[in-house]
Design an enzyme around this catalytic site. Structure first.
Site, mmCIF file in Angstrom:
data_model
loop_
_atom_site.group_PDB
_atom_site.id
_atom_site.type_symbol
_atom_site.label_atom_id
_atom_site.label_comp_id
_atom_site.label_asym_id
_atom_site.label_seq_id
_atom_site.Cartn_x
_atom_site.Cartn_y
_atom_site.Cartn_z
ATOM 1 N N LEU A 130 12.499 4.528 -6.198
ATOM 2 C CA LEU A 130 11.461 3.487 -6.220
ATOM 3 C C LEU A 130 11.838 2.331 -5.293
ATOM 4 O O LEU A 130 11.258 1.244 -5.383
ATOM 5 C CB LEU A 130 11.285 2.955 -7.650
ATOM 6 C CG LEU A 130 10.796 3.988 -8.673
ATOM 7 C CD1 LEU A 130 10.951 3.463 -10.097
ATOM 8 C CD2 LEU A 130 9.334 4.335 -8.393
ATOM 9 N N TYR A 154 29.749 1.460 -12.689
ATOM 10 C CA TYR A 154 28.604 0.715 -13.230
ATOM 11 C C TYR A 154 29.059 -0.064 -14.463
ATOM 12 O O TYR A 154 29.554 0.514 -15.437
ATOM 13 C CB TYR A 154 27.449 1.638 -13.619
ATOM 14 C CG TYR A 154 26.842 2.446 -12.480
ATOM 15 C CD1 TYR A 154 27.067 2.124 -11.140
ATOM 16 C CD2 TYR A 154 26.015 3.536 -12.746
ATOM 17 C CE1 TYR A 154 26.505 2.865 -10.116
ATOM 18 C CE2 TYR A 154 25.444 4.282 -11.717
ATOM 19 C CZ TYR A 154 25.700 3.943 -10.405
ATOM 20 O OH TYR A 154 25.146 4.682 -9.386
HETATM 21 N N1 LIG Z 1 24.940 7.094 -5.580
HETATM 22 C C1 LIG Z 1 24.716 5.826 -5.321
HETATM 23 O O1 LIG Z 1 25.388 5.208 -4.493
HETATM 24 C C2 LIG Z 1 23.615 5.122 -6.047
HETATM 25 C C3 LIG Z 1 23.148 3.875 -5.575
HETATM 26 C C4 LIG Z 1 22.088 3.263 -6.271
HETATM 27 C C5 LIG Z 1 21.551 3.876 -7.393
HETATM 28 N N2 LIG Z 1 22.048 5.072 -7.830
HETATM 29 C C6 LIG Z 1 21.492 5.761 -9.009
HETATM 30 O O2 LIG Z 1 20.075 5.854 -8.874
HETATM 31 C C7 LIG Z 1 19.440 5.314 -10.016
HETATM 32 C C8 LIG Z 1 18.085 4.720 -9.670
HETATM 33 O O3 LIG Z 1 18.207 3.788 -8.623
HETATM 34 P P1 LIG Z 1 17.927 2.224 -8.774
HETATM 35 O O4 LIG Z 1 17.997 1.823 -10.187
HETATM 36 O O5 LIG Z 1 18.799 1.575 -7.769
HETATM 37 O O6 LIG Z 1 16.465 2.057 -8.181
HETATM 38 P P2 LIG Z 1 15.007 2.612 -8.520
HETATM 39 O O7 LIG Z 1 15.061 3.659 -9.561
HETATM 40 O O8 LIG Z 1 14.425 2.928 -7.208
HETATM 41 O O9 LIG Z 1 14.288 1.309 -9.063
HETATM 42 C C9 LIG Z 1 14.696 0.654 -10.219
HETATM 43 C C10 LIG Z 1 13.914 -0.627 -10.309
HETATM 44 O O10 LIG Z 1 12.528 -0.334 -10.400
HETATM 45 C C11 LIG Z 1 11.934 -0.966 -11.524
HETATM 46 N N3 LIG Z 1 10.991 0.026 -12.085
HETATM 47 C C12 LIG Z 1 11.265 1.224 -12.628
HETATM 48 N N4 LIG Z 1 10.154 1.872 -13.003
HETATM 49 C C13 LIG Z 1 9.124 1.051 -12.690
HETATM 50 C C14 LIG Z 1 7.729 1.146 -12.830
HETATM 51 N N5 LIG Z 1 7.162 2.212 -13.360
HETATM 52 N N6 LIG Z 1 6.968 0.099 -12.408
HETATM 53 C C15 LIG Z 1 7.531 -1.007 -11.863
HETATM 54 N N7 LIG Z 1 8.852 -1.150 -11.695
HETATM 55 C C16 LIG Z 1 9.656 -0.134 -12.102
HETATM 56 C C17 LIG Z 1 13.076 -1.276 -12.459
HETATM 57 O O11 LIG Z 1 12.824 -2.463 -13.166
HETATM 58 P P3 LIG Z 1 12.854 -2.513 -14.792
HETATM 59 O O12 LIG Z 1 14.238 -2.173 -15.211
HETATM 60 O O13 LIG Z 1 12.462 -3.908 -15.069
HETATM 61 O O14 LIG Z 1 11.841 -1.479 -15.218
HETATM 62 C C18 LIG Z 1 14.261 -1.469 -11.510
HETATM 63 O O15 LIG Z 1 14.361 -2.808 -11.087
HETATM 64 C C19 LIG Z 1 20.457 4.290 -10.534
HETATM 65 O O16 LIG Z 1 20.226 3.993 -11.887
HETATM 66 C C20 LIG Z 1 21.758 5.006 -10.303
HETATM 67 O O17 LIG Z 1 21.995 5.910 -11.374
HETATM 68 C C21 LIG Z 1 23.065 5.697 -7.159
#
Ligand SMILES: NC(=O)c1ccc[n+]([C@@H]2O[C@H](COP(=O)([O-])OP(=O)(O)OC[C@H]3O[C@@H](n4cnc5c(N)ncnc54)[C@H](OP(=O)(O)O)[C@@H]3O)[C@@H](O)[C@H]2O)c1
Length: 330
Positions: free
Chosen positions: A206, A57
């Site tokens: 999400l 990252y």
């Molecule tokens: N192991 C893997 O291969 C892998 C792959 C992907 C992700 N991950 C991990 O999983 C974590 C979370 O996944 P992710 O960031 O991909 O997706 P997520 O948590 O499903 O969604 C994040 C997105 O949702 C928005 N968001 C968050 N809270 C919100 C709310 N209350 N209302 C409206 N929008 C909201 C954020 O925008 P804003 O920032 O504008 O709030 C961001 O764009 C990552 O940070 C990472 O650590 C791991």
């Protein structure tokens, strides 16, 4: 709402909801370190102590950011990081590596960037299919024996890969995508984790913002979501039915769509009989509070049925390369 720590697996106690730090270095839009650090500090303030990062990252800068937090707030967080993927996750031009020498090299680099002596949970980010998983996990087990790592995890593994790895060293947690619109893990790896006593850490709970209703109808240039088929313009259109259902359930319950999406994930722990600790990510401190509020949301039978049903309507894969995620290799 209870923020008591739970046993994720193998004695690792974490907050019941974690925080995914990936997007604090730009993947879904711009970021700046000061507000990212303020968001991380806020997470700790409100009891979200299980933090997720990875060496890939921000090409190391995400771990450095988490390291700045740990320097300010020593001893408060359970930190998970990952190795095994290199390249550019934003464009999808990346590869895997899991040989023993690389495991050791990556762990030392992550410890340095995090500014810590020990990593609470060290994940293999993706299986390197050219290397026996026993070799990769054997090298990870040596890190535990040396005191550099406390617990081991695996991301996007198949049930068979999990069983083979668990035979080498106890695996504390599997991290894979799991949400209302990503349910393929329920076929093999979730039941295997439940059987082995391994916890589950759903990533992108999400739907990368989609289920929270914060994704528009066009994904901008440079945003990682452009690399996933379900975010293609046509698919995004067809998938609106999913977010509309989430919105309707949220309206009925007087909560927000993000809370409904997360409450559905939290409910899977009871359904499948294993600890489930999702790691939603956000750049905004206020959204940490909103997301944490999901722990008090109870989805009744009708709500669960509506959300379960609409997951069948999802159009487009969650990865352009089916082998990049566990279901493509099951
Ligand atoms: N192991 C893997 O291969 C892998 C792959 C992907 C992700 N991950 C991990 O999983 C974590 C979370 O996944 P992710 O960031 O991909 O997706 P997520 O948590 O499903 O969604 C994040 C997105 O949702 C928005 N968001 C968050 N809270 C919100 C709310 N209350 N209302 C409206 N929008 C909201 C954020 O925008 P804003 O920032 O504008 O709030 C961001 O764009 C990552 O940070 C990472 O650590 C791991």
């Amino acid at each position: 709402m209870s923020l008591d720590k739970i046993d994720l697996g193998d004695g690792l106690r974490t907050s019941p909801q974690g925080f995914g730090a990936m997007a604090l270095t730009a993947v879904y839009g711009g970021t700046d370190d000061d507000s990212a650090l303020a968001t991380l500090e806020h997470a700790l303030d409100v009891g979200v102590t299980f933090l997720d990062t990875a060496n890939v990252y921000g090409n190391g800068s995400n771990e450095e950011l988490v390291g700045r937090l740990l320097a300010r707030r020593p001893g408060e967080a359970q930190v998970a990081t990952k190795f095994g993927v290199s390249g550019d996750i934003r464009t999808g031009r990346r590869t895997t590596r899991g040989d023993a020498a690389y495991v050791r090299e990556c762990a030392d680099e992550s410890l340095r960037r995090l500014g810590t002596d020990v990593i609470d949970l060290y994940y293999l980010h993706r299986v390197d299919t050219r290397v026996e998983i026993e070799e990769t996990v054997g090298a990870m087990a040596e890190l535990v024996a040396e005191g550099k790592v406390r617990h081991l995890g695996l991301s996007e593994v198949t049930a068979d890969e999990l069983r083979r790895a668990h035979a080498v060293h106890p695996i504390t947690a599997v991290q894979s995508e799991w949400s209302i619109w990503s349910r393929d893990v329920e076929t093999h790896v979730v039941p295997a984790a439940a059987e082995l006593g391994v916890g589950f850490v759903p990533y992108s709970p999400l739907g990368r913002g989609f289920l929270a209703g914060s994704v528009g109808t066009q994904i901008p240039e440079g945003d990682m979501r452009r690399t996933f088929p379900r975010f293609d313009a046509d698919n995004l259109d067809a998938n609106q039915v999913v977010v509309e259902t989430v919105r309707r359930v949220a309206g009925d319950l007087g909560v927000t769509p993000a809370q409904v999406a997360l409450a559905w994930v939290h409910a899977q722990g009871e359904r499948w009989g294993l600890p489930v600790v999702p790691i939603p990510g956000t750049r905004k401190a206020a959204r940490v509070d909103e997301n944490l509020g999901a722990l008090s949301v109870r989805l009744d039978t009708d709500a669960m049925a509506a959300l379960d049903e609409v997951s069948d309507a999802v159009v487009g894969g969650r990865s352009a390369d089916p082998l990049w995620v566990s279901s493509g290799r099951e």
